[in-house]
Write a protein that holds these residues in place. Sequence first.
Motif, PDB file in Angstrom:
ATOM      1  N   UNK A   1      39.942  30.616  35.500  1.00 26.35           N
ATOM      2  CA  UNK A   1      39.487  31.877  34.847  1.00 26.35           C
ATOM      3  C   UNK A   1      39.764  32.951  35.423  1.00 26.35           C
ATOM      4  N   UNK A   2      39.779  33.168  36.789  1.00 29.41           N
ATOM      5  CA  UNK A   2      40.039  34.289  37.548  1.00 29.41           C
ATOM      6  C   UNK A   2      41.588  34.798  37.146  1.00 29.41           C
ATOM      7  N   UNK A   3      42.379  33.480  37.351  1.00 25.86           N
ATOM      8  CA  UNK A   3      43.685  33.700  37.255  1.00 25.86           C
ATOM      9  C   UNK A   3      44.253  34.467  35.831  1.00 25.86           C
ATOM     10  N   UNK A   4      43.578  33.762  34.737  1.00 20.70           N
ATOM     11  CA  UNK A   4      43.682  34.406  33.351  1.00 20.70           C
ATOM     12  C   UNK A   4      43.160  35.951  33.096  1.00 20.70           C
ATOM     13  N   UNK A   5      42.175  36.086  33.915  1.00 21.45           N
ATOM     14  CA  UNK A   5      41.478  37.659  33.768  1.00 21.45           C
ATOM     15  C   UNK A   5      42.551  38.512  34.586  1.00 21.45           C
ATOM     16  N   UNK A   6      42.724  37.963  35.731  1.00 20.63           N
ATOM     17  CA  UNK A   6      43.801  39.232  36.482  1.00 20.63           C
ATOM     18  C   UNK A   6      45.046  39.224  35.997  1.00 20.63           C
ATOM     19  N   UNK A   7      45.428  38.071  35.191  1.00 18.09           N
ATOM     20  CA  UNK A   7      47.015  38.381  34.420  1.00 18.09           C
ATOM     21  C   UNK A   7      46.742  39.145  33.193  1.00 18.09           C
ATOM     22  N   UNK A   8      45.379  39.281  32.790  1.00 17.12           N
ATOM     23  CA  UNK A   8      45.323  40.113  31.506  1.00 17.12           C
ATOM     24  C   UNK A   8      45.594  39.283  30.381  1.00 17.12           C
ATOM     25  N   UNK A   9      45.381  38.051  30.492  1.00 21.43           N
ATOM     26  CA  UNK A   9      45.345  36.942  29.392  1.00 21.43           C
ATOM     27  C   UNK A   9      44.139  37.137  28.419  1.00 21.43           C
ATOM     28  N   UNK A  10      44.094  36.016  27.710  1.00 17.02           N
ATOM     29  CA  UNK A  10      43.106  36.132  26.749  1.00 17.02           C
ATOM     30  C   UNK A  10      41.774  36.468  27.127  1.00 17.02           C
ATOM     31  N   UNK A  11      40.940  35.781  28.195  1.00 16.74           N
ATOM     32  CA  UNK A  11      39.714  36.417  28.555  1.00 16.74           C
ATOM     33  C   UNK A  11      39.521  37.985  28.629  1.00 16.74           C
ATOM     34  N   UNK A  12      40.655  38.463  29.494  1.00 15.16           N
ATOM     35  CA  UNK A  12      40.709  39.932  29.916  1.00 15.16           C
ATOM     36  C   UNK A  12      40.889  40.645  28.446  1.00 15.16           C
ATOM     37  N   UNK A  13      41.737  40.007  27.513  1.00 16.51           N
ATOM     38  CA  UNK A  13      41.610  40.874  26.303  1.00 16.51           C
ATOM     39  C   UNK A  13      40.599  40.880  25.517  1.00 16.51           C
ATOM     40  N   UNK A  14      39.976  39.938  25.610  1.00 17.18           N
ATOM     41  CA  UNK A  14      38.631  39.675  24.620  1.00 17.18           C
ATOM     42  C   UNK A  14      37.564  40.506  25.211  1.00 17.18           C
ATOM     43  N   UNK A  15      37.648  41.034  26.511  1.00 20.25           N
ATOM     44  CA  UNK A  15      36.797  41.756  27.178  1.00 20.25           C
ATOM     45  C   UNK A  15      36.841  43.213  27.211  1.00 20.25           C
TER      46      UNK A  15
ATOM     47  N   UNK B   1      37.083  57.059  23.899  1.00 20.33           N
ATOM     48  CA  UNK B   1      38.487  57.097  24.596  1.00 20.33           C
ATOM     49  C   UNK B   1      38.512  56.727  25.852  1.00 20.33           C
ATOM     50  N   UNK B   2      37.790  55.996  26.339  1.00 22.26           N
ATOM     51  CA  UNK B   2      37.814  55.465  27.743  1.00 22.26           C
ATOM     52  C   UNK B   2      37.705  53.788  27.744  1.00 22.26           C
ATOM     53  N   UNK B   3      38.756  53.201  28.484  1.00 22.72           N
ATOM     54  CA  UNK B   3      38.994  51.800  28.164  1.00 22.72           C
ATOM     55  C   UNK B   3      37.982  51.122  29.382  1.00 22.72           C
ATOM     56  N   UNK B   4      37.316  50.183  28.835  1.00 16.87           N
ATOM     57  CA  UNK B   4      36.044  49.578  29.807  1.00 16.87           C
ATOM     58  C   UNK B   4      36.580  48.042  29.302  1.00 16.87           C
ATOM     59  N   UNK B   5      36.506  47.438  30.787  1.00 18.00           N
ATOM     60  CA  UNK B   5      36.689  45.855  30.726  1.00 18.00           C
ATOM     61  C   UNK B   5      35.311  45.367  31.298  1.00 18.00           C
ATOM     62  N   UNK B   6      34.868  44.379  30.681  1.00 15.09           N
ATOM     63  CA  UNK B   6      33.605  43.816  30.970  1.00 15.09           C
ATOM     64  C   UNK B   6      33.569  42.447  31.116  1.00 15.09           C
ATOM     65  N   UNK B   7      32.534  41.824  31.833  1.00 13.14           N
ATOM     66  CA  UNK B   7      32.723  40.268  31.699  1.00 13.14           C
ATOM     67  C   UNK B   7      31.591  39.739  31.006  1.00 13.14           C
ATOM     68  N   UNK B   8      30.900  40.551  30.289  1.00 15.32           N
ATOM     69  CA  UNK B   8      29.653  40.394  29.625  1.00 15.32           C
ATOM     70  C   UNK B   8      29.773  39.012  28.751  1.00 15.32           C
ATOM     71  N   UNK B   9      30.680  39.214  27.875  1.00 16.99           N
ATOM     72  CA  UNK B   9      31.045  38.005  26.809  1.00 16.99           C
ATOM     73  C   UNK B   9      31.517  36.770  27.830  1.00 16.99           C
ATOM     74  N   UNK B  10      32.113  36.862  28.734  1.00 17.23           N
ATOM     75  CA  UNK B  10      32.715  35.725  29.334  1.00 17.23           C
ATOM     76  C   UNK B  10      31.805  35.115  30.175  1.00 17.23           C
ATOM     77  N   UNK B  11      30.953  35.828  30.591  1.00 13.48           N
ATOM     78  CA  UNK B  11      29.866  34.930  31.240  1.00 13.48           C
ATOM     79  C   UNK B  11      29.160  34.137  30.719  1.00 13.48           C
ATOM     80  N   UNK B  12      28.902  34.349  29.382  1.00 15.89           N
ATOM     81  CA  UNK B  12      28.203  33.233  28.394  1.00 15.89           C
ATOM     82  C   UNK B  12      29.244  32.583  27.578  1.00 15.89           C
TER      83      UNK B  12
END
Length: 454
Positions: free
Chosen positions: A107-121, A127-138
């Motif tokens: 999971x961390x590999x996908x998130x760090x490489x800005x793959x699907x879990x990252x993009x979903x978050x 105007x500010x880009x925010x990255x959240x783990x909220x969806x992926x936690x569940x």
Amino acid sequence: MGLLIAIFALMVQPCGAVEDDWYDCLDCHRSMDAFPAIIDEWEDSTHAEYGVSCADCHVAQPDDPDAISHMGYDITLVVSASDCGSCHATEYEENDRSLHALGSIYYELDFDNKALPYLESLVVVDGETIVSHDATVNGCQACHGTNMLGKTTEDPEVWPNNGIGRINPDGSLGSCSACHTRHLFSVEEARKPESCEQCHLGPDHPQTEIYDESKHGSIYNTDGDNWNWTSVDWVAGEDYRAPTCAVCHMSGTQEMAPTHDVSERLSWELETPVSRRTDNTANLLGTPISDGSTWEEKRERMYSVCEQCHSDDWIANYYTNADNTVELYNIKYTDAKLIVDELKEEGLITEQNFDEPIEFKIYEMWHHEGRRARMGAFMLGPDYVQWHGFYELLKDRAELEEMAENIRLNAELEEQLGIEGTKASTASSPGFEVILAMAGVFAVVFVNLRKKGK
């Protein structure tokens, strides 16, 4: 799985017992009426039968990273795989080398490489880009596991979590309670397919649906209530009539010991875009897969499971057909992937993944349809090989070709109209929106005329 009960039976003294202090846990929780179900479950458990107490699992050293002070004791709320390994050393070592243990790291590999879990978050707020783990936690992390290093149970981004690859505060990988839920830690529960169905279901891991469709699943669903789920040896034909997930991937046979390495009998990787044999080659993390066995050795282990009920010819033909199905999928996917790769090479789509519809289509071709087809072939699920598998693969190919054609035609039309590259200057071109709208109409007409002329 029966090995668990056998180990308990050999235990004369509680593992690492803390005298009789653990009685304080029961007395206090009973008097406060706190977590009564937990106490009831533990009292019905094999742990309680052999004197494995609250303290054996929960007492911590003061300098442990997850230690907290509680009613005069240093305890941990996160019972790690390593904690269980203090008694169940073999099971811990087997699980630690399995693909289950790598769940959170993947999971961390996908998130760090800005793959699907990252993009979903990703979200944009003011105007500010925010990255959240909220969806992926569940979502992802509920099964894959969270990373608790340097974190506490007060952090909702990492706790509660029982993911198979949870990175524990002590650095160990995995959560035994993912399958043996606390505080009963039932062998029967872990042997039943419902335990695995927590994670292995849906379009990406369709093992549950495939098993239910299979002859094995049919027998389990109609006759499973009559099986002897608590037998130590758990013998095919005596204690159960058809395999469950645990039988094929973990339980022992007359020739083979049980294991908690769920990877050691897998001769194919069926989840990757292109399947390959499971020799001990490095995976995406650069670490060895499983125990160093060749794929032939792993298949022999699975053969040993099949041989409890099936003849050599039956097994050999079954594997031949399944192997050929996987090879056919590999050809179909590899050929279809060229359509998308060529568009990127020509600069007609961006290098960024998941920002254009065609990239979702090629992803689903392997991640959804392809997995259903391949897993269905190896788990006796004909509908998942056919209508949820190869039929969908054929449909995906037709849609990919049409998408690619439309992308090329639109690019050709933009070039003819001389509007290539004007998107960047939209703000300084008052009439650009009108021109673009007209171009869109012309594009539709142009595409239809081209199709009719074929």
